[in-house]
Design an enzyme around this catalytic site. Structure first.
Site, PDB file in Angstrom:
ATOM      1  N   GLY A 170     -34.737  27.391  31.082  1.00 31.86           N
ATOM      2  CA  GLY A 170     -34.892  25.940  31.147  1.00 31.86           C
ATOM      3  C   GLY A 170     -33.739  25.309  31.905  1.00 31.86           C
ATOM      4  O   GLY A 170     -33.930  24.361  32.687  1.00 31.86           O
ATOM      5  N   ASN A 183     -33.849  17.265  21.752  1.00 28.75           N
ATOM      6  CA  ASN A 183     -33.668  18.511  21.015  1.00 28.75           C
ATOM      7  C   ASN A 183     -32.964  18.319  19.667  1.00 28.75           C
ATOM      8  O   ASN A 183     -33.086  19.151  18.791  1.00 28.75           O
ATOM      9  CB  ASN A 183     -32.896  19.529  21.857  1.00 28.75           C
ATOM     10  CG  ASN A 183     -31.719  18.929  22.575  1.00 28.75           C
ATOM     11  OD1 ASN A 183     -31.867  17.984  23.362  1.00 28.75           O
ATOM     12  ND2 ASN A 183     -30.542  19.432  22.305  1.00 28.75           N
ATOM     13  N   GLN A 217     -38.335  20.969  24.934  1.00 26.14           N
ATOM     14  CA  GLN A 217     -38.650  20.859  23.501  1.00 26.14           C
ATOM     15  C   GLN A 217     -40.102  20.455  23.261  1.00 26.14           C
ATOM     16  O   GLN A 217     -40.659  20.761  22.212  1.00 26.14           O
ATOM     17  CB  GLN A 217     -37.734  19.820  22.836  1.00 26.14           C
ATOM     18  CG  GLN A 217     -36.297  20.271  22.692  1.00 26.14           C
ATOM     19  CD  GLN A 217     -36.119  21.364  21.652  1.00 26.14           C
ATOM     20  OE1 GLN A 217     -36.895  21.498  20.708  1.00 26.14           O
ATOM     21  NE2 GLN A 217     -35.089  22.169  21.821  1.00 26.14           N
ATOM     22  N   SER A 246     -39.304  26.140  29.001  1.00 27.77           N
ATOM     23  CA  SER A 246     -38.567  27.376  28.751  1.00 27.77           C
ATOM     24  C   SER A 246     -39.311  28.257  27.757  1.00 27.77           C
ATOM     25  O   SER A 246     -39.876  27.766  26.779  1.00 27.77           O
ATOM     26  CB  SER A 246     -37.174  27.039  28.210  1.00 27.77           C
ATOM     27  OG  SER A 246     -36.505  28.215  27.804  1.00 27.77           O
ATOM     28  N   HIS A 254     -38.334  30.600  25.473  1.00 29.16           N
ATOM     29  CA  HIS A 254     -37.901  30.894  24.102  1.00 29.16           C
ATOM     30  C   HIS A 254     -38.008  29.722  23.141  1.00 29.16           C
ATOM     31  O   HIS A 254     -37.729  29.863  21.959  1.00 29.16           O
ATOM     32  CB  HIS A 254     -36.473  31.475  24.092  1.00 29.16           C
ATOM     33  CG  HIS A 254     -35.373  30.494  24.359  1.00 29.16           C
ATOM     34  ND1 HIS A 254     -34.553  30.043  23.364  1.00 29.16           N
ATOM     35  CD2 HIS A 254     -34.951  29.887  25.484  1.00 29.16           C
ATOM     36  CE1 HIS A 254     -33.652  29.208  23.880  1.00 29.16           C
ATOM     37  NE2 HIS A 254     -33.876  29.104  25.162  1.00 29.16           N
ATOM     38  N   CYS A 265     -26.067  24.072  21.360  1.00 19.83           N
ATOM     39  CA  CYS A 265     -25.251  24.050  22.559  1.00 19.83           C
ATOM     40  C   CYS A 265     -23.910  23.379  22.326  1.00 19.83           C
ATOM     41  O   CYS A 265     -22.972  23.560  23.088  1.00 19.83           O
ATOM     42  CB  CYS A 265     -25.982  23.325  23.680  1.00 19.83           C
ATOM     43  SG  CYS A 265     -27.644  23.906  23.853  1.00 19.83           S
TER      44      CYS A 265
END
Ligand SMILES: *Cc1c(COP(=O)(O)O)cnc(C)c1O
Length: 392
Positions: free
Chosen positions: A71, A151, A179, A199, A201, A325
């Protein structure tokens, strides 16, 4: 101990069906998709099937999908790709204060290269102001990038309205939908989205694979120099197994969308109502209605989110304080600050993001433990004792 996983915004468990489709591409169909013999052609076919599956999830044409490494790369490609391509036209980019670091830090880099960035404010729910967006546009504006859903607090932006404004001024509109993809229906044509990042995952696919949708006709500078893969837009031998996994994850997400949304929404609403009933001074962060199905984020005043996390971990429960993050940083979450939380409340946040495999019993286990932990930690807090004394 059995793990109870409530951190699906950080990453998700790969579905068995996804893994099963990926496995042959490691040791059996291991050819390079650019090779012309059998196992190369088979790898190429698998990539094109995956491209079709990804395109069907967001309703675009297969050749509008480019596979990337994550992502983060999709976001970098969108922002830098448009910025460098349109340097001659303008140097102004509009985004928001609550974006993921993949956008914010890319903007930071671009600002050092002479681009001017406007970071839009959000209200207490985390939603941008469309008037501020309109007022920020100048004749130098070349890109608007607003995330589909946040997120940390799960807030969903008025994407269709933003796209309308971008179109009115003939500005490219990108959305980081990492998300949102798989958790809410997305139709790039109906919604008027020009570019979109997703993305693997975050939707029960593997890590290390992403995709970027780019509407036909939009030109962007490529991010990597090298071979001519991905129609010369993204160099590097394709992550065939990862691409196959992402494709399968997107197919399953599309087929199961309404069931998935109902399941997650009911877990989330049950959790929110129980917490509000059973834990005093708990503040729900983010919008109540315009919110991702599986997202809940509470500030538990007088206790630190980190302390709650450690105690939950002892019970086998995975959750998050702020976003994965920003763990390791000592600053309060930029998202929680942007919605107006005090530093104290920002540090007391706990994010729980439900996923497909969670059951009501799992959520009950979480709630029982949380009630006990917050109560115990508060009793150890001098500020809390003082507060209770004052209330008497
Ligand atoms: C996870 C995430 C990203 C980054 O995706 P990676 O595949 O981990 O690089 C970008 N934006 C948002 C909103 C995310 O949640």
């Amino acid at each position: 101990m059995d793990i109870k996983y409530f951190d699906n915004a950080a990453t998700t468990r790969v579905k068995e069906e996804v893994l099963k489709e990926m496995l042959p591409y490691f040791c059996e169909q291991y050819g390079n998709p650019s090779s012309i013999y059998g196992i190369g052609r088979e790898a190429k076919r698998a990539i094109e099937q995956a491209r079709k599956r990804v395109s069907e999830l967001v309703n675009c044409k297969p050749n509008e999908i480019y596979f990337t490494a994550c992502g983060t790369e999709s976001d970098n490609t969108a922002l830098k790709g448009i910025a460098y391509e349109n340097k001659g036209k303008g140097n102004h980019i509009i985004t928001t204060k609550i974006e993921h670091p993949a956008i914010l830090n890319t903007c930071e880099t671009l600002s050092k290269q002479g681009f001017r960035i406007t970071y839009l404010n959000v209200d207490k729910d985390g939603i941008i102001d469309l008037e501020q967006l309109k007022n920020s546009i100048t004749d130098k504006t070349i890109l608007i990038s607003v995330m589909f859903a946040n997120n940390e607090i799960g807030t969903i932006q008025p994407i269709q309205e933003i796209a309308k404004i971008a179109k009115m001024y003939n500005i490219v509109f990108h959305t980081d939908a990492v998300q949102a993809c798989g958790n809410v229906p997305i139709d790039v044509q109906k919604m008027g989205i020009d570019m979109l990042s997703l993305s693997g995952h975050k939707l029960y696919g593997p890590k290390g694979i992403g995709a970027l949708y780019v509407k036909t006709g939009i030109k962007f500078q490529k991010f990597l120099d090298g071979g001519h893969q991905e129609r010369d837009r993204r160099a590097g031998t394709e992550n065939v197994a990862g691409i196959v996994g992402l494709g399968k994850a997107c197919e399953l997400a599309r087929i199961n969308m309404s069931k998935h949304i109902n399941h997650l929404t009911s877990l989330r609403d049950y959790y929110i109502s129980q917490i509000e009933k059973r834990i005093p001074y708990a503040k729900l962060n983010g919008a109540r209605e315009k919110r991702l199905p599986g997202n809940s984020d509470f500030s538990f005043r007088f206790v630190e989110g980190e302390a709650i996390l450690l105690n939950l971990d002892l019970k086998g429960i995975c959750a998050s304080s702020g976003s994965a993050c920003s763990t390791g940083s000592t600053l309060p979450s930029h998202v929680l600050v942007a919605i107006g939380l005090s530093k104290e409340l920002a540090y007391s946040a706990l994010r729980t993001t439900f996923g497909e495999e969670n059951t009501k019993e799992d959520v009950d286990y979480l709630i029982e433990n949380l009630v006990e932990i917050v109560d115990r930690l508060r009793k150890m807090s001098p500020e809390y004792s003082e507060f209770i004394e004052m209330k008497k």
